[in-house]
Design a protein around this motif. Structure first.
Motif, PDB file in Angstrom:
ATOM      1  N   HIS A 103       0.821  -1.192   0.000  1.00 16.44           N
ATOM      2  CA  HIS A 103       0.000   0.000   0.000  1.00 16.44           C
ATOM      3  C   HIS A 103       0.865   1.255   0.000  1.00 16.44           C
ATOM      4  N   ARG A 104       1.911   1.214   0.830  1.00 11.63           N
ATOM      5  CA  ARG A 104       2.761   2.377   1.000  1.00 11.63           C
ATOM      6  C   ARG A 104       3.641   2.622  -0.216  1.00 11.63           C
TER       7      ARG A 104
ATOM      8  N   ARG B   9       1.976   3.953  -3.536  1.00 10.57           N
ATOM      9  CA  ARG B   9       1.217   5.202  -3.472  1.00 10.57           C
ATOM     10  C   ARG B   9       0.993   5.792  -4.851  1.00 10.57           C
ATOM     11  N   TRP B  10       2.034   5.666  -5.703  1.00  4.26           N
ATOM     12  CA  TRP B  10       1.946   6.295  -7.015  1.00  4.26           C
ATOM     13  C   TRP B  10       0.906   5.632  -7.907  1.00  4.26           C
TER      14      TRP B  10
ATOM     15  N   ARG C 211      -2.073   5.016  -7.052  1.00  2.00           N
ATOM     16  CA  ARG C 211      -3.406   5.565  -6.755  1.00  2.00           C
ATOM     17  C   ARG C 211      -3.481   7.019  -7.176  1.00  2.00           C
TER      18      ARG C 211
END
Lengths: 368, 247
Positions: free
Chosen positions: A360-361, A364-365, A367
């Protein structure tokens, strides 16, 4: 043409309330359709049927202290956790000398602490390399001894959790870079390099790990020059790394193939050299995409290390079998395996949740 | 413009994809500072032509000389040419895992060896030039298509290229965003950049091109200054194309 009509956007409203609250949740998620309702009833029924006797066996009737007679008298009507109470040190540390078992405990704690620190993004700095150098040095010094104050312990005696952790750690960290190189080679423009990488990957993936371990353990020494000797742990670790690298290569290749051609072209058009392109543009994206598959491999390596028992190394499961060799306790294998399963599950679950968070971290790009 | 000093010279260039003959005997000289629009129906070889100039495609016959360097298999020569030639793609091709600023700093830092501070200075200057400096910290996925394409132009410009290639830079954009990209390209043309632009934007061609090159089926059918080309194209094929595209 008259004056233009002004445009007034409608104010945004909150969503309707129908989909909120517990009753609405139950209706939507448990009894939303006939099939859904049937599944809910079936699962509920199974729980009602199986849960009370399981709890009674696991907790209610269980014997908690290391009382062999009480366990025999129980006749499996309840769990005999006494076995775990009696043998946990053997299971966790294998054949490591009993009086020295604080050493594997401390060594494992140091490595696990280093892992936890590594997992924190704020700590992704250059000093992590030094930290790992120090952690591994401490691990081997504590485990192997041979320095003032610590007696020598042969690697053949290492076992239990420290062995499992070490083999997984080495297996993963060394196989990732090798796997990346193999994946890049397999997609190379150079036919010979491509053929060699493909041959290696297909060959290794075509044999079971157990044969690789046998080979590493019994054939490697025959191939090595006279007077040059690798201890059994190194041989086995090498076998796991070389085996795992082939699978890693295919995981990475999947990520490389998922990237659009435009990324390669844009990097090339800017004048980036091939290595720079891979390092700065292609791999960061490809590796982020394959985190779920990476973790899949990590978990299976973690479990596959139990195969080292075939070459007389006693990892967690191997040490459990040693413990079950005691004639008094050999009937209580179910309790023993549950105990080991719990350790495996706790580790795997933690890794899985962490990877989910990391994905998820780092993604980030992806999303908007 | 002195004809004796071409910055790009293509001589009898041929290119095949498998057995498909994509470029046929292409001869083209581009002088320094010249702005060329390459037009033609899809599949006519326009994109392939400009992609051969920075070796994203390999030609099989003929010679391509860019700024004195002949394109061969030599990796060093290719990398040298790519440093001089910027390219803007139809699909932007920004690096999605890097912020806008990092996209721009990447090549100046790793290819030209500029220190980060200097690369950043250059990047900010180019972003300001394409009117998008306030988006520097965002990821490409957070920008509109028009903004992304302007970032892509700025990224190419950070290398201070002598030549810019544009491969249908507005074809993937919503109609509302075409103008903001064309405006940036017009500004660039005003600054004296050598430009080869594959596009269907005939208004752009009329406004800035020195020459229109019309291609069909892998050949250059005719080339002329835009005024002449649009007013009276000599070839039947060019006229048919113009009547379709201009309506």
């Amino acid at each position: 043409m008259g004056a233009p009509i002004p445009f007034e956007p409608l104010p945004a409203r909150a969503p309707p309330r129908t989909a909120r609250g517990l009753p609405a949740w139950v209706r939507a998620n448990l009894f939303g359709s006939p099939g859904n309702a049937a599944a809910t009833l079936l699962v509920g029924g199974l729980l009602v049927y199986a849960l009370p006797p399981s709890l009674k066996w696991l907790v209610g009737n269980a014997v908690w202290h290391a009382d062999y007679a009480a366990c025999r008298a129980l006749d499996h009507a309840g769990a005999c956790w006494g076995f775990v109470a009696e043998k946990w040190r053997l299971v966790l540390f294998g054949r490591y000398p009993y009086a020295e078992q604080w050493r594997p405990l401390a060594a494992t704690a140091i490595v696990v602490a280093a892992l936890v620190i590594t997992a924190i993004p704020a700590c992704w700095r250059r000093w992590l390399v030094w930290l790992w150098g120090a952690a591994l040095a401490a691990f081997f010094a504590l485990m192997g001894g041979g320095i003032p104050g610590l007696s020598r312990v042969d690697t053949g005696l290492w076992g239990g959790l420290p062995l499992t952790v070490l083999l997984t750690l080495v297996g993963m960290t060394a196989s990732i870079p090798i796997g990346i190189l193999l994946a890049l080679a397999r997609r190379s423009q150079l036919p010979l390099l491509r053929a060699l990488a493909t041959l290696y990957i297909e060959l290794v993936r075509g044999v079971p790990l157990i044969t690789v371990l046998f080979t590493a353990s019994f054939v490697f020494p025959l191939l090595l020059p006279q007077g040059f000797r690798l201890d059994v742990l190194t041989r086995v670790a090498l076998g796991i790394v070389l085996f795992q690298a082939a699978y890693m290569a295919e995981v990475v290749r999947g990520g490389l193939q998922a990237l659009p051609k435009g990324q390669y072209e844009a990097a090339a058009a800017l004048g980036l050299s091939w290595w720079r392109m891979q390092r700065q543009v292609i791999l960061p994206q490809a590796l982020t995409l394959v985190i779920p598959s990476f973790v899949n491999s990590l978990l299976s390596t973690f479990m596959d290390t139990s195969l080292v028992t075939v070459v007389s190394m006693y990892d967690l499961t191997g040490a459990l079998r040693l413990a079950l060799g005691d004639p008094h306790w050999r009937n209580f294998f179910l309790e023993g395996y549950l105990f080991v399963a719990l350790i495996y599950f706790a580790c795997c679950f933690a890794m899985s949740r962490y990877s989910h968070w990391l994905e998820h971290r780092l993604g980030r790009w992806t999303r908007r | 413009m002195p004809e004796s000093d071409p910055i790009i010279r293509l001589t009898r260039v041929n290119k095949w994809f498998g057995s498909f003959h994509a470029l046929k005997d292409i001869d083209l000289d581009v002088t320094r500072g010249e702005r060329i629009v390459i037009a033609g129906p899809s599949g006519s070889g326009k994109s392939t032509l400009i992609r051969c100039i920075n070796r994203l495609e390999e030609h099989q016959e003929g010679t391509i000389v860019v700024d004195g360097v002949t394109l061969t298999d030599d990796v060093k020569a290719v990398e040298r040419i790519r440093r001089e030639v910027g390219m803007v793609f139809q699909q932007f091709n920004l690096f999605p895992h890097l912020t806008v600023l990092e996209n721009l700093m990447l090549a100046p830092h790793w290819v030209l060896g500029l220190p980060r501070a200097e690369a950043e200075e250059r990047a900010v200057a180019q972003l300001t030039r394409v009117h998008i400096a306030e988006q520097a910290k965002k990821y490409p996925g957070q920008l509109s298509g028009g903004q992304q394409q302007r970032v892509a132009i700025a990224r190419a410009m950070c290398m201070r290229p002598r030549i810019m290639l544009f491969d249908e830079p507005t074809s993937a954009l919503d109609p509302e965003m075409v103008k903001e990209v064309l405006d940036v390209m017009i500004e660039l043309a005003g600054g004296g950049m050598t430009m080869l632009v594959v596009t269907h934007e005939m208004e752009f061609a009329k406004a800035v091109a020195d020459r229109v090159v019309f291609m069909d089926q892998g050949q250059i059918v005719e080339q002329a200054p835009p005024g002449e080309f649009f007013a009276n194209a000599r070839h039947e094929r060019s006229r048919a194309f113009l009547s379709k595209i201009l309506g």
